[in-house]
Design a protein around this motif. Structure first.
Motif, PDB file in Angstrom:
ATOM      1  N   SER A  74     153.732  46.410  16.646  1.00  0.00           N
ATOM      2  CA  SER A  74     153.007  47.272  15.718  1.00  0.00           C
ATOM      3  C   SER A  74     153.960  48.252  15.013  1.00  0.00           C
ATOM      4  O   SER A  74     153.928  48.409  13.787  1.00  0.00           O
ATOM      5  CB  SER A  74     151.944  48.050  16.521  1.00  0.00           C
ATOM      6  N   ASP A 204     142.530  54.182  23.127  1.00  0.00           N
ATOM      7  CA  ASP A 204     141.450  53.602  22.311  1.00  0.00           C
ATOM      8  C   ASP A 204     140.247  53.282  23.196  1.00  0.00           C
ATOM      9  O   ASP A 204     140.345  53.254  24.425  1.00  0.00           O
ATOM     10  CB  ASP A 204     141.955  52.331  21.590  1.00  0.00           C
ATOM     11  N   SER A 240     147.469  53.799  19.837  1.00  0.00           N
ATOM     12  CA  SER A 240     146.913  52.519  20.248  1.00  0.00           C
ATOM     13  C   SER A 240     147.724  51.447  19.534  1.00  0.00           C
ATOM     14  O   SER A 240     147.546  51.216  18.337  1.00  0.00           O
ATOM     15  CB  SER A 240     145.436  52.417  19.848  1.00  0.00           C
ATOM     16  N   HIS A 243     145.561  48.653  18.105  1.00  0.00           N
ATOM     17  CA  HIS A 243     144.814  48.899  16.862  1.00  0.00           C
ATOM     18  C   HIS A 243     145.666  49.588  15.797  1.00  0.00           C
ATOM     19  O   HIS A 243     145.120  50.132  14.836  1.00  0.00           O
ATOM     20  CB  HIS A 243     143.562  49.733  17.172  1.00  0.00           C
ATOM     21  N   ASP A 244     146.955  49.607  15.987  1.00  0.00           N
ATOM     22  CA  ASP A 244     147.883  50.223  15.014  1.00  0.00           C
ATOM     23  C   ASP A 244     147.509  51.671  14.705  1.00  0.00           C
ATOM     24  O   ASP A 244     147.584  52.107  13.553  1.00  0.00           O
ATOM     25  CB  ASP A 244     147.915  49.422  13.697  1.00  0.00           C
ATOM     26  N   GLU A 245     147.129  52.424  15.711  1.00  0.00           N
ATOM     27  CA  GLU A 245     146.776  53.834  15.486  1.00  0.00           C
ATOM     28  C   GLU A 245     147.832  54.752  16.093  1.00  0.00           C
ATOM     29  O   GLU A 245     148.291  54.521  17.212  1.00  0.00           O
ATOM     30  CB  GLU A 245     145.407  54.150  16.119  1.00  0.00           C
TER      31      GLU A 245
END
Ligand SMILES: Nc1nc2c(ncn2[C@@H]2O[C@H](COP(=O)(O)OP(=O)(O)OP(=O)(O)O)[C@@H](O)[C@H]2O)c(=O)[nH]1
Length: 329
Positions: A74, A204, A240, A243-245
Motif C-alpha cells: 500500500s 479498521d 489500515s 484499506h489504504d488509510e
C-alpha cells in the motif's frame, strides 16, 4: 580479466540507465561468495558509489502477521503515485536456517512487484546475519545508483536483525498490532528504542477502538524513553494497510523526519558512522574467515579447544597461541 571488466562496465552502465535486469544481475553478483565474483563486485561498487546515496532509507519491522507486506504494498503504491521509485529489500534471519526466504518474495506484494517503478528483492538466503546485512547494504547502494529514491528494508521482529537493519537506514518504522497491554509487554524494549515511528496497523472495522487504545499506550511508552536525537521525538500513527488509510500521513511524518534531520546534519553524520562501522564489520568478518581458512589453524584448533574444555589452558592463552600461529603462517 578484460572479460570481467567489460562485464562490470556494462552492468554499471545498465544500472545508470535504471535497467532492472542489470540491477538484478548486479545484486546476484554481490551475493555470490566466489572470490573472483567478490573482486568484480568490489569493482562494480566502486564505480557506482558516486551515484548512490540519493534516497531515504527506511527500515520496517514487525512480528509476522502484523501486515508488513500489505503495508509495503500500500505504501509503495502510494509513493509511486507521488512519482517516487521504490526498492524493497529484506533481511530475513529465518532464511539462514531454512535456506528459504519468507520476506520480500514477489508473491507477497503482487501489485507492487508489477510496477516499473518498484524493485523487490528477497533476503540473501545464506550466510551469517553480518554477511546477509552486508549484501543488503550493497544492494541498497546499487538500487540508489539505479535511481530508486525510497529504499525500504524489511525485517521480521525477532531482535538481532532489527539492530542490523537500524544500522543501515536513516529511519526505523515499527509496525504494531492494535492490541496494547499484553503485546506491549512482549515487545523488547530495545526494539521500541530503535523506532523513530510506531505505526499501529489494522486500524479498521472492529479493530478501530483497540487501535486507538494501543496508539495511546505506545505514545505513553515512547514518552518514557529518551529520544536518541535532540531533533526528533518518536511518534505514533495509525493506519489500515488493507484499506489504504493513513498511508499519506505516514509519508508526511517521514518527510518531516528527513527534512529536520537533514537540516541538523544528523542523517549525514549517521551515514558516515554507519559506513565506518560497516568497514570494521567487514574487517572482522574477513579476518575470521581468513583465520578459519588457514590450514595451520584448522589443524591446531581441535587440540586447543580440548585444552580449554578440560581446563588445562586459559581461553585467552589459547586464543593468543592461535593468533600467533595465524600471524606466523
Ligand atoms: N483488518 C486488516 N487486516 C490486515 C491489514 N493489513 C494486513 N492485514 C491482514 O493481516 C494478515 C497478515 O498480513 P501480511 O501483510 O501477510 O503480514 P506480514 O507481517 O507481512 O506477515 P508475514 O508475511 O508472516 O511476515 C493478512 O491476512 C492481511 O490481509 C489491515 O490494515 N487491516
Amino acid at each position: 580479466m578484460i572479460k570481467g571488466n567489460s562485464k562490470i562496465v556494462s552492468l554499471a552502465e545498465g544500472i545508470a540507465k535504471s535497467d532492472r535486469r542489470s540491477l538484478a544481475r548486479a545484486i546476484t553478483l554481490i551475493e555470490s561468495t566466489r572470490l573472483d565474483h567478490r573482486e568484480d563486485a568490489d569493482t562494480l561498487l566502486e564505480k557506482i558509489l558516486p551515484q548512490s546515496g540519493n534516497s531515504i532509507r527506511i527500515g520496517i519491522s514487525g512480528v509476522p502477521g502484523v501486515g508488513k507486506s500489505t503495508f509495503i504494498e500500500s505504501f509503495g503504491m502510494y509513493l509511486i503515485s507521488q512519482g517516487h521509485r521504490v526498492a524493497v529489500l529484506a533481511i530475513d534471519p529465518s532464511s539462514q536456517r531454512t535456506g528459504g526466504s519468507i520476506l520480500g518474495d514477489k508473491t507477497r506484494m503482487e501489485l507492487l512487484s508489477r510496477q516499473e517503478a518498484a524493485f523487490i528483492r528477497p533476503s540473501p538466503a545464506s550466510g551469517t546475519l553480518g554477511g546477509v546485512a552486508r549484501r543488503t547494504r550493497e544492494a541498497m547502494l546499487l538500487c540508489e545508483a539505479a535511481g530508486f529514491d525510497v529504499i525500504l528494508v524489511e525485517t521480521v521482529g525477532v531482535g538481532q536483525s532489527e539492530t542490523a537493519v537500524s544500522e543501515m537506514v536513516d529511519m526505523f518504522l515499527l509496525l504494531l498490532l492494535p492490541s496494547g497491554g499484553d503485546e506491549l509487554q512482549g515487545i523488547k524494549k530495545g526494539i521500541m528504542e530503535l523506532a523513530d515511528m510506531i505505526v499501529v496497523n489494522k486500524a479498521d472495522g472492529d479493530l478501530k477502538p483497540a487501535a486507538n487504545r494501543a496508539a495511546g499506550e505506545y505514545h505513553a511508552a515512547l514518552g518514557l524513553m529518551r529520544p536518541s536525537s535532540p531533533n526528533w521525538k518518536p511518534t505514533v500513527r495509525k493506519c489500515s494497510a488493507l484499506h489504504d488509510e493513513g498511508i499519506q500521513e505516514i509519508w508526511d511524518v517521514i518527510k518531516e523526519f528527513r527534512t529536520k534531520l537533514w537540516a541538523s546534519h544528523e542523517i549525514q553524520d549517521k551515514r558516515v558512522r554507519q559506513s565506518v562501522s560497516w568497514m570494521w564489520g567487514e574487517i572482522r568478518e574477513s579476518l575470521l574467515v581468513a583465520f578459519c581458512d588457514k590450514p595451520e589453524i584448522q589443524s591446531a584448533l581441535n587440540e586447543m579447544e580440548s585444552e580449554v574444555t578440560q581446563g588445562r589452558l586459559a581461553p585467552a592463552t589459547a586464543a593468543r597461541k592461535l593468533l600467533k600461529l595465524f600471524s606466523n603462517a
